[in-house]
Design a protein around this motif. Sequence first.
Motif, PDB file in Angstrom:
ATOM      1  N   THR A  78       0.823  -1.216   0.000  1.00 36.45           N
ATOM      2  CA  THR A  78       0.000   0.000   0.000  1.00 36.45           C
ATOM      3  C   THR A  78       0.856   1.265   0.000  1.00 36.45           C
ATOM      4  N   PHE A  79       2.145   1.140   0.318  1.00 37.48           N
ATOM      5  CA  PHE A  79       3.000   2.339   0.407  1.00 37.48           C
ATOM      6  C   PHE A  79       3.492   2.785  -0.961  1.00 37.48           C
ATOM      7  N   TYR A  80       3.878   1.847  -1.816  1.00 34.50           N
ATOM      8  CA  TYR A  80       4.537   2.197  -3.078  1.00 34.50           C
ATOM      9  C   TYR A  80       3.538   2.280  -4.229  1.00 34.50           C
ATOM     10  N   SER A  81       3.674   3.371  -5.026  1.00 34.22           N
ATOM     11  CA  SER A  81       2.724   3.560  -6.127  1.00 34.22           C
ATOM     12  C   SER A  81       2.936   2.533  -7.234  1.00 34.22           C
ATOM     13  N   MET A  82       4.056   1.783  -7.201  1.00 32.19           N
ATOM     14  CA  MET A  82       4.283   0.762  -8.231  1.00 32.19           C
ATOM     15  C   MET A  82       3.388  -0.465  -8.031  1.00 32.19           C
ATOM     16  N   PHE A  83       2.731  -0.555  -6.890  1.00 34.93           N
ATOM     17  CA  PHE A  83       1.836  -1.695  -6.655  1.00 34.93           C
ATOM     18  C   PHE A  83       0.374  -1.248  -6.733  1.00 34.93           C
ATOM     19  N   ASN A  84      -0.400  -2.035  -7.451  1.00 37.63           N
ATOM     20  CA  ASN A  84      -1.813  -1.709  -7.656  1.00 37.63           C
ATOM     21  C   ASN A  84      -2.691  -2.643  -6.846  1.00 37.63           C
ATOM     22  N   LEU A  85      -3.635  -2.074  -6.149  1.00 36.95           N
ATOM     23  CA  LEU A  85      -4.526  -2.891  -5.323  1.00 36.95           C
ATOM     24  C   LEU A  85      -5.872  -3.116  -5.999  1.00 36.95           C
ATOM     25  N   GLU A  86      -5.994  -2.618  -7.214  1.00 35.19           N
ATOM     26  CA  GLU A  86      -7.199  -2.850  -8.016  1.00 35.19           C
ATOM     27  C   GLU A  86      -6.765  -3.177  -9.438  1.00 35.19           C
ATOM     28  N   PRO A  87      -7.628  -3.849 -10.207  1.00 34.29           N
ATOM     29  CA  PRO A  87      -7.255  -4.161 -11.595  1.00 34.29           C
ATOM     30  C   PRO A  87      -6.938  -2.895 -12.379  1.00 34.29           C
ATOM     31  N   VAL A  88      -5.996  -3.014 -13.313  1.00 31.55           N
ATOM     32  CA  VAL A  88      -5.634  -1.876 -14.160  1.00 31.55           C
ATOM     33  C   VAL A  88      -5.778  -2.274 -15.621  1.00 31.55           C
ATOM     34  N   GLY A  89      -5.787  -1.259 -16.477  1.00 30.40           N
ATOM     35  CA  GLY A  89      -5.921  -1.495 -17.903  1.00 30.40           C
ATOM     36  C   GLY A  89      -4.656  -2.087 -18.501  1.00 30.40           C
ATOM     37  N   LYS A  90      -4.769  -2.504 -19.762  1.00 28.45           N
ATOM     38  CA  LYS A  90      -3.631  -3.113 -20.461  1.00 28.45           C
ATOM     39  C   LYS A  90      -2.439  -2.150 -20.523  1.00 28.45           C
ATOM     40  N   ASN A  91      -2.725  -0.875 -20.692  1.00 31.64           N
ATOM     41  CA  ASN A  91      -1.674   0.149 -20.706  1.00 31.64           C
ATOM     42  C   ASN A  91      -1.803   0.984 -19.432  1.00 31.64           C
ATOM     43  N   PHE A  92      -0.852   0.814 -18.537  1.00 29.66           N
ATOM     44  CA  PHE A  92      -0.899   1.498 -17.248  1.00 29.66           C
ATOM     45  C   PHE A  92      -0.072   2.782 -17.375  1.00 29.66           C
ATOM     46  N   VAL A  93      -0.785   3.908 -17.487  1.00 31.07           N
ATOM     47  CA  VAL A  93      -0.146   5.193 -17.802  1.00 31.07           C
ATOM     48  C   VAL A  93       0.098   5.974 -16.518  1.00 31.07           C
ATOM     49  N   GLN A  94       1.377   6.187 -16.200  1.00 27.26           N
ATOM     50  CA  GLN A  94       1.726   6.951 -15.002  1.00 27.26           C
ATOM     51  C   GLN A  94       2.237   8.321 -15.433  1.00 27.26           C
ATOM     52  N   LEU A  95       1.416   9.326 -15.178  1.00 27.79           N
ATOM     53  CA  LEU A  95       1.766  10.698 -15.554  1.00 27.79           C
ATOM     54  C   LEU A  95       2.580  11.342 -14.445  1.00 27.79           C
ATOM     55  N   CYS A  96       3.796  11.753 -14.757  1.00 26.61           N
ATOM     56  CA  CYS A  96       4.585  12.466 -13.749  1.00 26.61           C
ATOM     57  C   CYS A  96       4.100  13.904 -13.689  1.00 26.61           C
ATOM     58  N   ARG A  97       3.756  14.354 -12.480  1.00 27.35           N
ATOM     59  CA  ARG A  97       3.227  15.721 -12.340  1.00 27.35           C
ATOM     60  C   ARG A  97       4.049  16.521 -11.338  1.00 27.35           C
ATOM     61  N   THR A  98       5.256  16.029 -11.016  1.00 23.40           N
ATOM     62  CA  THR A  98       6.109  16.784 -10.100  1.00 23.40           C
ATOM     63  C   THR A  98       6.689  18.006 -10.833  1.00 23.40           C
ATOM     64  N   THR A  99       7.258  18.949 -10.066  1.00 27.91           N
ATOM     65  CA  THR A  99       7.546  20.300 -10.571  1.00 27.91           C
ATOM     66  C   THR A  99       8.220  20.365 -11.951  1.00 27.91           C
ATOM     67  N   PRO A 100       9.367  19.672 -12.206  1.00 28.43           N
ATOM     68  CA  PRO A 100       9.967  19.822 -13.548  1.00 28.43           C
ATOM     69  C   PRO A 100       9.010  19.412 -14.672  1.00 28.43           C
TER      70      PRO A 100
END
Length: 192
Positions: free
Chosen positions: A70-92
């Motif tokens: 539950t701590f790391y965003s790399m682990f999913n606790l619910e089903p995800v789509g075929k393409n798992f899109v992680q949008l980086c939204r940090t400052t840069p």
Amino acid sequence: MSDTFAFDAATEERARTILKRYPEGRSQSAVIPLLDLAQRQAGGWLPVHVIEYVASYLDMPKIRVLEVATFYSMFNLEPVGKNFVQLCRTTPCWLRGSDDLRAVAKNVTGCGLGETSADGLFTVVEVECLGACCNAPMVQINDDYYEDLTAENFKDVLEALKRGEDPKTGSQTGRTGSEPEDGLTTLTAEGA
Ligand code: FES
């Protein structure tokens, strides 16, 4: 989905290879790579019984493995789509246009942040810095990075995935790695 789980032969072999990296009695330190293996075999997410399997495999209390999952965003606790899109939204990435990328993702996939498309092709989430700020803005899709994104080239990437194609990964503007956008400014010749 079945509520029984066990590593298949290939995953078991990889798990044993990983465990060899740790001293005797320290196998619990392998909890993150083993959860990753389990998630890959389970189809991209970790149902509770899979987390329990990893706990039992490493002889750990279930709650401690759940805490990691539950701590790391790399682990999913619910089903995800075929393409798992992680949008980086940090400052840069934000300063370089990640808001535009979020809008493109919504338009092409129909997914807002944290949503999965009805056709199961895409899940879109927001994540913190993925360590590729030199090529901001960027997104990670499954195991690949797509960098130097603009609204236009990100749309092309998502449309290609939608068609079942395999778009080019890495920089979308053609630069090599994190070289300056305008070409080399130092070490411009061999021996220089
Ligand atoms: S801020 Fe996006 S990769 Fe670092």
